[in-house]
Design a protein around this motif. Structure first.
Motif, mmCIF file in Angstrom:
data_model
loop_
_atom_site.group_PDB
_atom_site.id
_atom_site.type_symbol
_atom_site.label_atom_id
_atom_site.label_comp_id
_atom_site.label_asym_id
_atom_site.label_seq_id
_atom_site.Cartn_x
_atom_site.Cartn_y
_atom_site.Cartn_z
ATOM 1 N N ARG A 196 -1.448 -1.126 8.787
ATOM 2 C CA ARG A 196 -0.621 -1.702 9.858
ATOM 3 C C ARG A 196 -1.463 -2.517 10.821
ATOM 4 N NH1 ARG A 196 1.528 2.804 8.054
ATOM 5 N NH2 ARG A 196 3.762 2.973 7.816
ATOM 6 N N ARG A 198 -6.432 0.148 8.045
ATOM 7 C CA ARG A 198 -6.282 1.551 7.657
ATOM 8 C C ARG A 198 -7.672 2.140 7.507
ATOM 9 N NH1 ARG A 198 -2.965 4.373 2.643
ATOM 10 N NH2 ARG A 198 -4.020 6.380 2.856
ATOM 11 N N HIS A 255 3.159 -8.497 5.893
ATOM 12 C CA HIS A 255 2.745 -7.334 6.677
ATOM 13 C C HIS A 255 3.629 -6.131 6.376
ATOM 14 C CE1 HIS A 255 2.600 -4.616 10.147
ATOM 15 N NE2 HIS A 255 1.303 -4.812 10.005
ATOM 16 N N ASP A 256 4.908 -6.350 6.201
ATOM 17 C CA ASP A 256 5.814 -5.246 5.869
ATOM 18 C C ASP A 256 5.383 -4.574 4.565
ATOM 19 O OD1 ASP A 256 8.286 -3.664 6.301
ATOM 20 O OD2 ASP A 256 8.925 -4.670 4.451
ATOM 21 N N ALA A 310 2.256 -2.510 5.247
ATOM 22 C CA ALA A 310 2.572 -1.336 6.064
ATOM 23 C C ALA A 310 3.322 -0.279 5.264
ATOM 24 C CB ALA A 310 3.383 -1.757 7.285
ATOM 25 N N PRO A 350 -3.805 -6.209 9.225
ATOM 26 C CA PRO A 350 -3.490 -4.838 8.827
ATOM 27 C C PRO A 350 -4.764 -4.012 8.672
ATOM 28 C CG PRO A 350 -2.392 -6.424 7.402
ATOM 29 C CD PRO A 350 -3.361 -7.175 8.236
#
Length: 132
Positions: A33, A49, A23-24, A27, A47
């Motif tokens: 995110r 967007r 996930h990092d 992001a 996540p």
């Protein structure tokens, strides 16, 4: 039964070794995110967007992950975008692992590809046929 559209979205589900690290990457490198990470400890994330999402699902520790990219570079997910060149520049500046620079394909898409934290190949492209 309603006459309206029943299917309105799809989300690839990518298996990952560590959902927090994966996930990092999404992001910080791709601007995607998740509203939260599910589980204690976390094992799942969505996540998002621009109204598009994918799912990251953590496998058991030590379990193998087999991205489609391991099979002759096949894509794990394809994203239709408005401007592949602009998005490529954004991802490159953020330090994403760029596999292929934007290029025009014979099937009338301009696209580029990146590799995520777990080796999944993600392709981003826009239509260059003039039909869209």
């Amino acid at each position: 039964m309603s006459g309206g559209k029943q299917i309105f979205a799809a989300s690839p589900v990518l298996l990952v070794a560590d959902v927090v690290k994966a996930h990092d990457y999404y992001a910080t490198k791709l601007g995607m995110r998740s509203p939260k990470l599910w589980g204690d400890p976390p094992r799942f994330a969505i996540p998002q967007r621009d109204e598009v999402s994918l799912m990251l699902n953590q496998v058991d520790q030590g379990a193998p992950i087999h991205p489609n990219a391991n099979y002759d570079g096949r894509a794990d997910a394809y994203f239709w975008v408005r401007d592949a060149d602009a998005l490529h520049a954004e991802f490159k500046a953020a330090g994403a692992d760029i596999v292929c620079e934007p290029q025009d394909e014979v099937y009338m898409m301009r696209e580029f590809s990146i590799r995520d934290f777990d080796g999944h190949l993600l392709i981003f492209g826009h239509d260059i046929s003039g039909a869209a």
